[in-house]
Design a protein around this motif. Sequence first.
Motif, PDB file in Angstrom:
ATOM      1  N   GLN A 248       0.858  -1.179   0.000  1.00 42.08           N
ATOM      2  CA  GLN A 248       0.000   0.000   0.000  1.00 42.08           C
ATOM      3  C   GLN A 248       0.895   1.230   0.000  1.00 42.08           C
ATOM      4  O   GLN A 248       1.998   1.209   0.543  1.00 42.08           O
ATOM      5  CB  GLN A 248      -0.919  -0.006   1.212  1.00 42.08           C
ATOM      6  CG  GLN A 248      -1.731  -1.285   1.369  1.00 42.08           C
ATOM      7  CD  GLN A 248      -2.588  -1.607   0.164  1.00 42.08           C
ATOM      8  OE1 GLN A 248      -3.196  -0.718  -0.446  1.00 42.08           O
ATOM      9  NE2 GLN A 248      -2.664  -2.888  -0.187  1.00 42.08           N
ATOM     10  N   ALA A 249       0.426   2.313  -0.607  1.00 44.72           N
ATOM     11  CA  ALA A 249       1.285   3.474  -0.833  1.00 44.72           C
ATOM     12  C   ALA A 249       1.723   4.148   0.464  1.00 44.72           C
ATOM     13  O   ALA A 249       2.829   4.689   0.545  1.00 44.72           O
ATOM     14  CB  ALA A 249       0.571   4.493  -1.721  1.00 44.72           C
ATOM     15  N   SER A 250       0.870   4.119   1.486  1.00 40.97           N
ATOM     16  CA  SER A 250       1.166   4.772   2.765  1.00 40.97           C
ATOM     17  C   SER A 250       0.041   4.428   3.716  1.00 40.97           C
ATOM     18  O   SER A 250      -0.910   3.717   3.352  1.00 40.97           O
ATOM     19  CB  SER A 250       1.294   6.298   2.588  1.00 40.97           C
ATOM     20  OG  SER A 250       0.110   6.828   2.006  1.00 40.97           O
ATOM     21  N   LEU A 251       0.124   4.951   4.924  1.00 35.96           N
ATOM     22  CA  LEU A 251      -0.841   4.594   5.961  1.00 35.96           C
ATOM     23  C   LEU A 251      -1.340   5.834   6.682  1.00 35.96           C
ATOM     24  O   LEU A 251      -0.555   6.622   7.224  1.00 35.96           O
ATOM     25  CB  LEU A 251      -0.176   3.658   6.986  1.00 35.96           C
ATOM     26  CG  LEU A 251      -0.855   3.522   8.358  1.00 35.96           C
ATOM     27  CD1 LEU A 251      -2.191   2.796   8.221  1.00 35.96           C
ATOM     28  CD2 LEU A 251       0.049   2.784   9.331  1.00 35.96           C
ATOM     29  N   VAL A 252      -2.656   6.010   6.674  1.00 30.99           N
ATOM     30  CA  VAL A 252      -3.340   6.924   7.593  1.00 30.99           C
ATOM     31  C   VAL A 252      -4.478   6.137   8.207  1.00 30.99           C
ATOM     32  O   VAL A 252      -5.404   5.714   7.516  1.00 30.99           O
ATOM     33  CB  VAL A 252      -3.885   8.182   6.887  1.00 30.99           C
ATOM     34  CG1 VAL A 252      -4.693   9.022   7.873  1.00 30.99           C
ATOM     35  CG2 VAL A 252      -2.752   9.009   6.294  1.00 30.99           C
ATOM     36  N   CYS A 253      -4.385   5.898   9.496  1.00 32.40           N
ATOM     37  CA  CYS A 253      -5.394   5.153  10.252  1.00 32.40           C
ATOM     38  C   CYS A 253      -5.781   6.036  11.425  1.00 32.40           C
ATOM     39  O   CYS A 253      -4.926   6.358  12.255  1.00 32.40           O
ATOM     40  CB  CYS A 253      -4.818   3.817  10.719  1.00 32.40           C
ATOM     41  SG  CYS A 253      -5.889   2.870  11.826  1.00 32.40           S
ATOM     42  N   SER A 254      -7.034   6.445  11.494  1.00 37.09           N
ATOM     43  CA  SER A 254      -7.356   7.471  12.491  1.00 37.09           C
ATOM     44  C   SER A 254      -8.800   7.408  12.953  1.00 37.09           C
ATOM     45  O   SER A 254      -9.670   6.789  12.314  1.00 37.09           O
ATOM     46  CB  SER A 254      -7.087   8.862  11.914  1.00 37.09           C
ATOM     47  OG  SER A 254      -8.096   9.220  10.991  1.00 37.09           O
ATOM     48  N   ALA A 255      -9.036   8.093  14.069  1.00 36.35           N
ATOM     49  CA  ALA A 255     -10.404   8.374  14.496  1.00 36.35           C
ATOM     50  C   ALA A 255     -11.136   9.048  13.342  1.00 36.35           C
ATOM     51  O   ALA A 255     -10.537   9.821  12.580  1.00 36.35           O
ATOM     52  CB  ALA A 255     -10.377   9.284  15.722  1.00 36.35           C
ATOM     53  N   PRO A 256     -12.418   8.767  13.175  1.00 35.40           N
ATOM     54  CA  PRO A 256     -13.113   9.246  11.967  1.00 35.40           C
ATOM     55  C   PRO A 256     -13.061  10.751  11.762  1.00 35.40           C
ATOM     56  O   PRO A 256     -12.896  11.219  10.632  1.00 35.40           O
ATOM     57  CB  PRO A 256     -14.554   8.740  12.168  1.00 35.40           C
ATOM     58  CG  PRO A 256     -14.649   8.317  13.593  1.00 35.40           C
ATOM     59  CD  PRO A 256     -13.281   7.934  14.022  1.00 35.40           C
TER      60      PRO A 256
END
Length: 273
Positions: A248-256
Amino acid sequence: MTEAAAAQDLLDRRADLELIRTVVLVAGERALTERDAGLKVWSKSGGSPVTNADLAVDQLLREALLSARPDYGWLSEETADSADRLEARRIFVVDPIDGTVAYMKNKPWWCIPIAVVEDGRPVAAVIHAPALNETFEAVLGGGARLNGRPITASDTETLDDASVLADARLMEGPHWPEPWPVMRLEKRNALAYRMALVAAGAFDAAIALSPKWDWDVCAGALIAEEAGALVSDHHGRPWRFNRADPRQASLVCSAPALHSLILKRCASIPLGL
């Protein structure tokens, strides 16, 4: 899809979750035993460390899972990749030990993530952190749990004072058109475990702007999303798994509520893939 077929798929996913949960607990004990016996360590191509325990756990997982599901494909950090998996409707995506450096140094922040991917998306997943006695799990449409208890992402709505798993050098560097607000930045070795912590609401976001292997993030993607978090690359593109290039190109995983705020600030950074 007919109603009967959908019901069968749900039963299959729940059975897969039970299978990978059972097997990952055995794998966690094997990893602890191997470390207690003394590790052999060498460098892989590219310089990252690998141990005899990585290979032993990989073999254990591969034999246990594929003997139970011989028609499933296989993708693991420690197994040579094969294009055969691209023809399978369902595959296992595995990292025998995510956070090998922490594991080698007897730090607790390593884990064993396993996901079942069906038609390009994870449908069952477990992340087991043996040293912490934490087991995160999810099945598509069934919510996420930690040690059997439901978990949800945080309800944080602002980046000011948010708790974020990211490299401080990245976030505080000079390349941002607009500096980030003051946030509480921390690090954890294992990418999968970072995503699990966001799923549980222990952190508000995890950010990494370089390409990430599927085996590091696949299980975390399902667990985080089932907990209500949002997951994408830093340009907002959704992830799809079991492709020829398993990254995957990168990661952003966050509260909505934070997701769009993070994407807005990252828009000027080019994608790595």
